[in-house]
Structure formats: structure tokens, C-alpha cells
Write a protein that holds these residues in place. Structure first.
Motif, PDB file in Angstrom:
ATOM      1  N   ILE A   1       9.360 -19.697   4.209  1.00 54.69           N
ATOM      2  CA  ILE A   1       9.266 -20.062   2.776  1.00 54.69           C
ATOM      3  C   ILE A   1       7.588 -20.108   2.722  1.00 54.69           C
ATOM      4  N   THR A   2       7.127 -19.325   1.731  1.00 51.83           N
ATOM      5  CA  THR A   2       5.634 -19.704   1.482  1.00 51.83           C
ATOM      6  C   THR A   2       5.252 -20.291   0.155  1.00 51.83           C
ATOM      7  N   VAL A   3       4.755 -21.413   0.319  1.00 46.09           N
ATOM      8  CA  VAL A   3       4.258 -22.442  -0.833  1.00 46.09           C
ATOM      9  C   VAL A   3       2.823 -21.890  -1.273  1.00 46.09           C
ATOM     10  N   LEU A   4       2.810 -21.556  -2.371  1.00 48.34           N
ATOM     11  CA  LEU A   4       1.172 -21.231  -2.837  1.00 48.34           C
ATOM     12  C   LEU A   4       0.754 -22.353  -3.857  1.00 48.34           C
ATOM     13  N   LEU A   5      -0.337 -22.673  -3.639  1.00 49.67           N
ATOM     14  CA  LEU A   5      -0.860 -23.704  -4.416  1.00 49.67           C
ATOM     15  C   LEU A   5      -1.962 -22.995  -5.343  1.00 49.67           C
ATOM     16  N   VAL A   6      -1.599 -22.997  -6.821  1.00 46.76           N
ATOM     17  CA  VAL A   6      -2.637 -22.271  -7.790  1.00 46.76           C
ATOM     18  C   VAL A   6      -3.353 -23.396  -8.530  1.00 46.76           C
ATOM     19  N   ASN A   7      -4.505 -22.972  -8.463  1.00 51.77           N
ATOM     20  CA  ASN A   7      -5.513 -23.787  -9.191  1.00 51.77           C
ATOM     21  C   ASN A   7      -5.315 -23.713 -10.668  1.00 51.77           C
ATOM     22  N   ASP A   8      -4.709 -24.336 -11.276  1.00 47.49           N
ATOM     23  CA  ASP A   8      -4.567 -24.183 -12.870  1.00 47.49           C
ATOM     24  C   ASP A   8      -3.901 -25.636 -13.298  1.00 47.49           C
ATOM     25  N   GLN A   9      -4.361 -26.070 -14.528  1.00 52.13           N
ATOM     26  CA  GLN A   9      -4.267 -27.539 -14.832  1.00 52.13           C
ATOM     27  C   GLN A   9      -2.996 -27.418 -15.730  1.00 52.13           C
ATOM     28  N   ASP A  10      -2.506 -26.213 -16.096  1.00 50.47           N
ATOM     29  CA  ASP A  10      -1.028 -26.091 -16.788  1.00 50.47           C
ATOM     30  C   ASP A  10      -0.094 -26.727 -15.811  1.00 50.47           C
ATOM     31  N   LEU A  11       0.959 -27.143 -16.574  1.00 48.68           N
ATOM     32  CA  LEU A  11       2.266 -27.640 -15.856  1.00 48.68           C
ATOM     33  C   LEU A  11       2.988 -26.536 -15.507  1.00 48.68           C
ATOM     34  N   ASN A  12       3.150 -26.378 -14.403  1.00 46.89           N
ATOM     35  CA  ASN A  12       3.817 -24.901 -14.094  1.00 46.89           C
ATOM     36  C   ASN A  12       4.427 -24.772 -12.382  1.00 46.89           C
ATOM     37  N   ALA A  13       5.444 -24.104 -12.380  1.00 47.66           N
ATOM     38  CA  ALA A  13       5.835 -23.673 -10.807  1.00 47.66           C
ATOM     39  C   ALA A  13       6.774 -22.576 -10.968  1.00 47.66           C
ATOM     40  N   PHE A  14       6.885 -21.758  -9.951  1.00 51.92           N
ATOM     41  CA  PHE A  14       7.732 -20.601 -10.130  1.00 51.92           C
ATOM     42  C   PHE A  14       8.043 -20.235  -8.812  1.00 51.92           C
ATOM     43  N   ALA A  15       9.179 -19.520  -8.515  1.00 48.94           N
ATOM     44  CA  ALA A  15       9.735 -18.781  -7.311  1.00 48.94           C
ATOM     45  C   ALA A  15      10.042 -17.463  -7.613  1.00 48.94           C
TER      46      ALA A  15
END
Length: 468
Positions: free
Chosen positions: A60-74
Motif C-alpha cells: 500500500i502506497t500512502v501519498l501525502l498531498v500538500n493541499d489545504q482542501d479536505l480530501n483523500a482518495f484511493a
């Protein structure tokens, strides 16, 4: 091994190319970030849930995305993304772990395999996001910001809409995995309940997460009894987990927001460890080097065996142009956490800039260790190519460039550099065989190479073709 090892390969499987930029340097509006400390915390929290779900944590690769919006995805390739904005809106570790478990539920249930229309909407986003990450790695943050900002990530999330049935399945899968892992599902339920009002907002006002993961009263009511009847419903976060969550939040704030804002958020009257850590980072980012170093040294006096504080001290010195001084701090971080590839890269970079005797040879050793731990670490391959060039090892330098392009999914460039490396390396050596692997992986045959060698010999009399 770093939690995000093999990241570039997995993204390449989805988008054809990808790269990760270091956390402290992620200055663009939307970018992918790396931080060994945060990655390690997320790994430690998530691993029991992944195992309980029947997933292999290292896959499982977990990416940390630099963005202030509340979001996640798979998405495909067992890739999960978490926005910093979502992380910072979680009120405790259990809520964040609930979101992670939900996204893992989509991966477990193969919900990332969309229908044709949804996949068509996904492809422009994935390709443009990858190009933006590559631009950031190449040292063009402005171009990266434009590409990432126009990736359709925020404008076309409705194209990724999950059907309600899939959402419910992911909820249940997450809740049951949390229970099997001995973890309360309270955070999963509380996170959804906290943002239930988002369902009544227009698309323009709704958080991206709830546009792509639509909530409903029925869905929450279906989840509630499963969570509340769990044997571990009343299990609470440990003091260590709460402290780790506060540290993650403080570190994201400190690196991502203006220093003045961080100092207001964490005033001097706040003497907790996360607050003092955040202030040290803010002072460093504000250019107050000596104040920042003094703050880090105070923390080190209390935690002399903390590799991440030594890493921060080395980073401050390095970016101040004091590479020789930075070497000792980065060396200490590596000694304390020898299996973290990013720490080896930091040390090698400082060595290459330090002017120290035998620094290049030492840097090569640490970079080789880094790419052994994380074969797709593109910064490590780039620095390794530079180090070999300084040593006059042109064949090895070209092979490192081939590895760099291979990690980025750039097959044509990888083969070109591998062909050049092959001509310069000792036939039969480990390096020569690796160059051959890259060439043959492109579909070339040994007969193709024989013909190429013959053509080279005709054009360059006296050249002895390598033995294939």
C-alpha cells in the motif's frame, strides 16, 4: 524501510511517470510531499488495520498531498492519497485512522476499478498530476504549481464519484477491520457525523471529499450499529498516539503555512513539544538561523536520540550554506535510523557540498544504501550520477542516469543512458549486467545489441564491441 518505498513505481503503473518531492521544499500550491517522521507514524498506525483487512502493508502506497482542501482518495496500484488539509481537520488519531481504513476498504473491495466513463475522467488528472510532480523534482516549482493546480483534481472530482453502494461497502469493511485490529471505529463514525452537514451544501461549497464520497443519513445509520456494537468501541487513543497526532499537525502547519502564522498558532506560552518543534521550524523558515538552531538544540538536550531533530538541525545548516557543519547532524540522524533512505540522501547531499576529504566516496556509499532501500528514489539516483561523475566513473554515472529515468517511467531515455553505460562498463560486471537488464526490459534482444555493436564498430574503427 521508508513507508513510501516503491512509490514512484506504483504511480508509474497508473500514470506512466511520477516523482515525490521532499516535504520541507514542497512550496507549490499542490504537490506530493515526503517526511520520514510523518510517514513512519502513519505506517505504525495503519499497519494493524491493513493486516486485519487482508492487505499487505508494504504493498500500500500512502501519498501525502500538500493541499489545504479536505480530501483523500484511493486509486489503482493500491495507492492512497491523503491531503494535508484532511489530516489537519481530524481531531484525533482515531478519526484519521478511520479515514485511512475507509480508503483501504475501497482498495480491498477493488472499487478503484471504475467504469469506462469514470476512468476517462480520471486519466487527465493522473497524467497532469504526474507531470507536475516531475516539474517540482526537476527544480521548476512554478511550473509544477501550474500543472498540479490544473490537473482537474479539484475541478473534476465529480467524475470520480463513488456509488453509494460502494461507499457503504468500504465503510463496513473499514469498521470490521478496525474491530479485528482491536481499534475502535468511533473515529470513523465521528468523522462522517462531524461533516454530515456537507451533504446539504451545493457542489461549489461542498468539500471535495464529500463530493467524491457522498454522505447520506442512511449510510451513517447503517454504519452506526456495526461500530457501536463492536467489542472495542470504547478503546481510546493512547497518550503516545495523541502526542504523535499533535506532532503531525504541528509539523504540517509549520512547514506549510507562513512562519508568522505558525508563531501565532503556537505562541511562546505553549511549552508542549509539538509547539516548540513548530516554532523551531518557523524560525528556520523565517531565516532566523541561530534562533532556530538554539531551539532545536534545546529539544535535542531533552531527546538526544531523536533522529528527526538531528535531521532538522542538518537541514537548517545545509540550507544556510553550511554544508560541512550539516554533515555531522545528518550523520547522527543516519546512525539513529539507519534504514531510512531519505536520511541517507540528506547526508550524501551534505557530503557532496561539504568539500570534505573523501566526501564523494562516502556520499556514494550512502546513496547506494538509499537506492537499495528505496530503488525508485529519484533524487538519490540524480545525486549518485553526480557523485560518480566527480570520481571520473562515467559508465557508472550514465547507469545512475538510466536508473533515474527508469524510476520516472521514461523508458526511451533510460535505454539511451543504459546503452552508453554498457559501452563504458566492464563487461560481465554487476553494473554492466544491470545496464543490460534495463536495455532488455525495453524489448530489445541480444540480436539487436549484436547488430548495434557491429554498426558501432564500423563507425568507430578500433572499438571492441562488448560481449553480450
Amino acid at each position: 524501510m521508508s513507508w513510501l518505498s516503491r512509490t514512484a513505481t506504483r504511480i508509474a503503473a497508473v500514470v506512466g511517470a511520477a516523482a515525490i518531492v521532499a516535504f520541507p521544499h514542497a512550496a507549490s500550491a499542490q504537490s506530493l510531499i515526503r517526511d520520514t517522521e510523518i510517514e513512519g507514524i502513519i505506517h505504525d498506525w495503519s499497519e494493524p488495520v491493513f493486516v486485519a483487512m487482508g492487505l499487505e502493508p508494504d504493498e500500500i502506497t500512502v501519498l501525502l498531498v500538500n493541499d489545504q482542501d479536505l480530501n483523500a482518495f484511493a486509486t489503482r496500484g493500491r495507492i492512497m492519497g491523503l491531503n494535508t488539509g484532511l489530516i489537519m481537520r481530524t481531531r484525533n488519531p482515531n478519526e484519521l485512522l478511520g479515514v485511512i481504513a475507509h480508503e483501504a476498504g475501497h482498495i480491498k473491495n477493488r472499487h478503484t476499478l471504475r467504469d469506462g466513463a469514470q476512468e476517462a475522467g480520471m486519466q487527465p488528472f493522473l497524467m497532469t498530476m504526474a507531470l507536475g510532480a516531475l516539474a517540482a523534482l526537476a527544480g521548476a516549482p512554478d511550473a509544477a504549481a501550474v500543472l498540479l493546480g490544473n490537473s482537474q483534481y479539484f475541478g473534476t472530482l465529480s467524475a470520480l464519484r463513488y456509488v453509494q453502494g460502494q461507499e457503504g461497502e468500504a465503510d463496513i469493511t473499514a469498521a470490521r477491520a478496525l474491530e479485528r485490529a482491536g481499534i475502535s471505529g468511533r473515529g470513523l463514525l465521528a468523522f462522517f457525523e462531524n461533516f454530515r452537514s456537507q451533504e446539504v451544501f451545493s457542489e461549489a461549497r461542498r468539500f471535495p471529499y464529500f463530493r467524491s464520497h457522498p454522505l447520506s443519513s442512511q449510510r451513517i445509520e447503517q454504519l452506526r450499529p456495526i461500530v457501536m456494537e463492536g467489542e472495542h468501541y470504547d478503546v481510546v487513543d493512547t497518550p503516545v498516539q495523541l502526542a504523535e497526532h499533535a506532532l503531525v499537525i504541528a509539523k504540517i502547519h509549520a512547514f506549510m503555512e507562513p512562519p508568522t502564522q505558525t508563531l501565532r498558532r503556537y505562541p511562546a506560552t505553549d511549552t508542549t513539544y509539538p509547539a516548540r518543534y513548530a516554532r523551531a521550524i518557523a524560525r528556520y523558515r523565517a531565516g532566523e538561523t541561530e534562533v532556530a538552531l538554539a531551539a532545536v538544540d534545546e529539544l535535542l538536550a531533552e531527546q538526544p536520540e531523536n533522529p528527526f531533530l538531528w535531521e532538522l538541525r542538518g537541514q537548517i545548516l545545509f540550507e544556510e550554506g553550511r554544508a560541512a557543519e550539516a554533515v555531522d547532524a545528518h550523520l547522527k540522524s543516519v546512525e539513529l535510523l539507519p534504514d531510512a533512505p531519505l536520511l541517507h540522501v540528506n547526508l550524501a547531499h551534505a557530503l557532496l557540498e561539504s568539500g570534505r576529504t573523501a566526501a564523494v566516496e562516502d556520499a556514494v556509499g550512502h546513496l547506494k544504501r538509499a537506492v537499495t532501500l528505496e530503488p525508485e528514489n529519484t533524487l538519490a539516483w540524480r545525486l549518485l550520477g553526480q557523485a560518480y561523475a566527480r570520481q571520473g566513473k562515467e559508465g557508472e554515472a550514465r547507469l545512475a542516469s538510466a536508473e533515474l529515468h527508469a524510476a520516472l517511467g521514461q523508458e526511451d531515455q533510460a535505454v539511451q543512458f543504459a546503452l552508453r553505460a554498457r559501452d563504458m562498463l566492464e563487461p560481465g560486471s554487476i553494473e554492466w549486467r544491470r545496464a543490460m537488464d534495463i536495455i532488455l526490459a525495453s524489448g530489445a534482444t541480444t540480436e539487436d545489441l549484436r547488430l548495434l555493436d557491429e554498426e558501432t564498430a564500423r563507425r568507430r574503427p578500433g572499438v571492441i564491441p562488448p560481449t553480450t
